[in-house]
Design an enzyme around this catalytic site. Structure first.
Site, short mmCIF file in Angstrom:
data_model
loop_
_atom_site.label_atom_id
_atom_site.label_comp_id
_atom_site.label_asym_id
_atom_site.label_seq_id
_atom_site.Cartn_x
_atom_site.Cartn_y
_atom_site.Cartn_z
CD GLU A 34 25.75 -1.10 -37.86
OE1 GLU A 34 25.57 -2.24 -38.28
OE2 GLU A 34 25.69 -0.82 -36.64
CG ASP A 84 27.90 -2.01 -33.60
OD1 ASP A 84 27.52 -2.50 -34.67
OD2 ASP A 84 27.44 -2.32 -32.49
#
Length: 668
Positions: A378, A324
């Site tokens: 990401e 993330d």
């Protein structure tokens, strides 16, 4: 090197010295950290934390600023009295042995950490089980050492996942009940759905413990503790084990980009100092995310985070990670003040070189733990080399998320009339990617479903979703929305770089948004769940969208066309809004025109026979059955003696046909 990133992309050659210096910094740091290998270095979770040692427990923590640490818990009445003070060892390490007669399985405990000028209750940094009291809402560490250890029944994913078809899921909101779902419920109720749908990978969100449920798992407090909201560690193991038995890989969202600011639950002021794991200057806080930023320059931070990577792979048999917030890690300004319109912006000194080193080391470690595990970034800045091997000048991720695609679809739906959708631009946006990288494509994820935004179907249908989704209802808005929902998803799918992602429920057009319990909604779970009964109801159109998604996924499983990297645009007629794409032996023909159907429409195509494999206009998919799927289509030369051929088709408005090519037999 012929495969070096600067050889693949000539525009990177002016920055070759920076790229080379970053590669050398990665290798240098690896040599500094690991005497033998990163795999051996990343064993912190085996030394720190609570572990059995004969008839005792031994607990260790690293707290260089602490003057004393005392174990407190139910056994001590939560006071500091008794013989539970840690011994201070070298290099800021504290250690305590305590009898198993005193501290037993399921007992709650914390640490009282003292430092010059103060003290505070803390949850151990390396705790592997953290629970919340339902009445006080306070968190405590919990001893978790059941008499019977979990016995794995199935191997982890031990063969490479060439084309991940990812089902992104949140365990807590996977139940239809207005409450928090469990690992066991997910295993029993949702895993069979994923298996039936044909996805080969599950991406679990919000696994690492986080104090605020509404953070979607992104304000992590305890790196090594699977969220107890959903059940026990062994129930998570069983979920993963059963998925492996179904032939499904399981990856998890791992949050190493920032951490929660909470002092009682988190590690921001664990030993009384702000700089133990985080920066101690203006870089300490991530203002946009209200969180703390790790100092990746510190060896102890690298030890913590790399040990965390290994922990989830080894102890829970995860098959990889989706990292993330990688953009936030890469840049000193977290990428918030950059447009990324020039390559210079990736090499101008505004990068966090220490974070770049950490990400590459994490990817090296993942492969040392399991050579078939995957890592997905990401990342939205387009950082060159992100998903390129380290030895080629990259950071070693296996895939990057194609984060621009959902934004493109939202912009198109919001700003353009249907008749203004340019098919050439659509193809360019969906197929454009760096040649040296693999990508995971998606039309929408959990991000597009959060409160304040809308899923694709809800954006297209809006209020008609509440009253016109019965198969007997008549609604032009629903007809349009369903047709475009299918077209958007299949266009994204057939142009997928190397994999595809879907957030749970979006495959059948789950209504409304995601909104976790909070003060603003009276702590309601109404929108933090999945209404599976809608897709199970044979009288509703959700079932038809679900059937189309299953057919789309089966198309890849049967034909393996995403494995073929070359994507050819055969036709992009802007006026007719017809787009024809060839990939491997499949022909995808989209008619995006909102009202115009075409008879005997010629598409330039390789000579031979074509048969329909998928037809979005089929009644089973909520279409109008305007096409006979049983017809054999044969190409015709464009002119006498011409080598160029065309296949002629009936193309109803807002439909897609997928045809399989059979070359003509050669006659000698």
């Amino acid at each position: 090197m012929p495969n070096h990133i600067t050889a693949i992309d000539a525009f990177l050659q002016p920055f070759s010295s920076v790229i080379s210096s970053r590669t050398e910094a990665i290798l240098k740091k690896e040599r500094q950290l690991a005497k033998s290998s990163l795999y051996d270095f990343a064993n912190g979770y085996k030394y720190f934390g609570l572990h059995p040692s004969g008839e005792d427990w031994i607990i260790r923590e690293w707290a260089p600023n602490a003057t004393a640490i005392i174990l407190i818990g139910e056994f001590s009445g939560w006071t500091e009295e008794g013989q539970f003070q840690f011994d201070k060892l070298a290099n800021g390490v504290f250690e305590l042995k305590v009898s198993k007669q005193i501290l037993q399985h399921t007992d709650l405990y914390k640490l009282m950490v003292h430092w010059d000028g103060g003290k505070g209750e803390r949850i151990p940094v390396w705790a592997n089980r953290v629970v919340q009291d339902e009445e006080t809402k306070l968190f405590s560490a919990q001893v978790w050492q059941p008499d019977i250890q979990y016995v794995w029944q199935n191997e982890s994913q031990r063969s490479a996942i060439e084309v991940p078809l990812i089902y992104e899921a949140h365990v807590g909101m996977a139940t239809e009940n207005e409450g928090v779902g469990s690992y066991s419920e997910f295993m029993t109720d949702v895993l069979p759905r994923i298996k039936e749908a044909g996805y080969n990978t599950i991406q679990l969100m919000a696994i690492q413990e986080h104090p605020y449920y509404g953070s979607f798992g992104y304000h992590v407090s305890s790196l090594f503790a699977p969220s107890s909201r959903f059940g026990t560690p062994d129930e998570l193991r069983e979920l993963i084990d059963v998925a492996h038995g179904m032939g499904i890989a399981v990856i998890m969202d791992i949050v190493h980009s920032h951490a929660v600011k909470n002092e009682l639950e988190g590690i921001g002021l664990f030993d009384g100092s702000p700089y133990q794991f985080f920066h101690d200057n203006e870089r300490r806080e991530h203002a946009a995310w209200d969180s703390l930023c790790y100092n990746y320059a510190r060896h102890e931070v690298l030890h913590l985070l790399l040990s965390n990577v290994k922990y989830w792979l080894e102890e829970f048999h995860f098959d990889g990670f989706r990292f993330d917030g990688v953009t936030s890690m890469l840049y000193l300004d977290h990428g918030l003040e950059r447009s990324f319109t020039q390559y210079q912006m990736y090499y101008d000194g505004g990068q966090d070189e220490d974070a770049i080193v950490y990400l590459a080391l994490a990817n090296k470690l993942i492969k040392q733990c399991n050579s078939h595990a995957i890592s997905i970034a990401e990342e939205m800045s387009g950082y060159p080399g992100l998903a390129t091997p380290i030895e080629q000048g990259g950071l070693g991720f296996d895939f990057r998320l194609a984060m621009g695609t959902p934004d493109y679809w939202i912009k198109l739906i919001k700003e353009k009339k249907d008749e203004e959708w340019g098919v050439g631009n659509i193809f360019y946006e969906l197929s454009n990617k760096r040649a040296e990288e693999k990508t995971i494509s998606y039309a929408e994820s959990h991000d597009q479903a959060l409160v304040g935004d809308k899923t694709i179907l809800f954006r297209l249908i809006d209020s008609d979703m509440y009253w016109a989704m019965s198969k007997t209802d008549k609604s032009l808005k629903v007809d349009r929305g369903m047709a475009l929902h299918k077209l958007i998803r299949l266009m994204t799918f057939c142009c997928a770089g190397n994999g595809y992602l879907n957030f749970m429920g979006n495959e059948f057009g789950h209504p409304e948004w995601i909104d976790f319990p909070r003060a603003g909604n009276d702590w309601s779970y109404k929108y933090a769940r999945r209404q599976w009964s809608l897709v199970d109801n044979k009288e509703l159109r959700f079932e038809q969208l679900d059937a189309f998604d299953k057919a789309m996924i089966a198309l890849q499983r049967n034909e393996q066309f995403i494995n073929e990297p070359h994507i050819q645009c055969l036709e992009a007629n802007e006026q007719d809004q017809v787009l024809a794409i060839r990939r491997k032996h499949l022909l995808f023909i989209f008619n995006l025109h909102p009202s115009q159907s075409y008879t005997f429409y010629g598409i330039s195509a390789p000579a031979g026979k074509y048969n329909v494999l998928l037809n979005s206009d089929a009644s089973s998919f909520g279409g109008f059955n305007r096409i006979d799927d049983g017809i054999d289509y044969f190409t015709r030369p464009e002119a006498q003696m011409s080598n160029r051929h065309r296949v002629h088709l009936y193309l109803p408005s807002r439909t897609v046909l997928v045809l399989k090519h059979t070359p003509p037999k050669r006659i000698f």
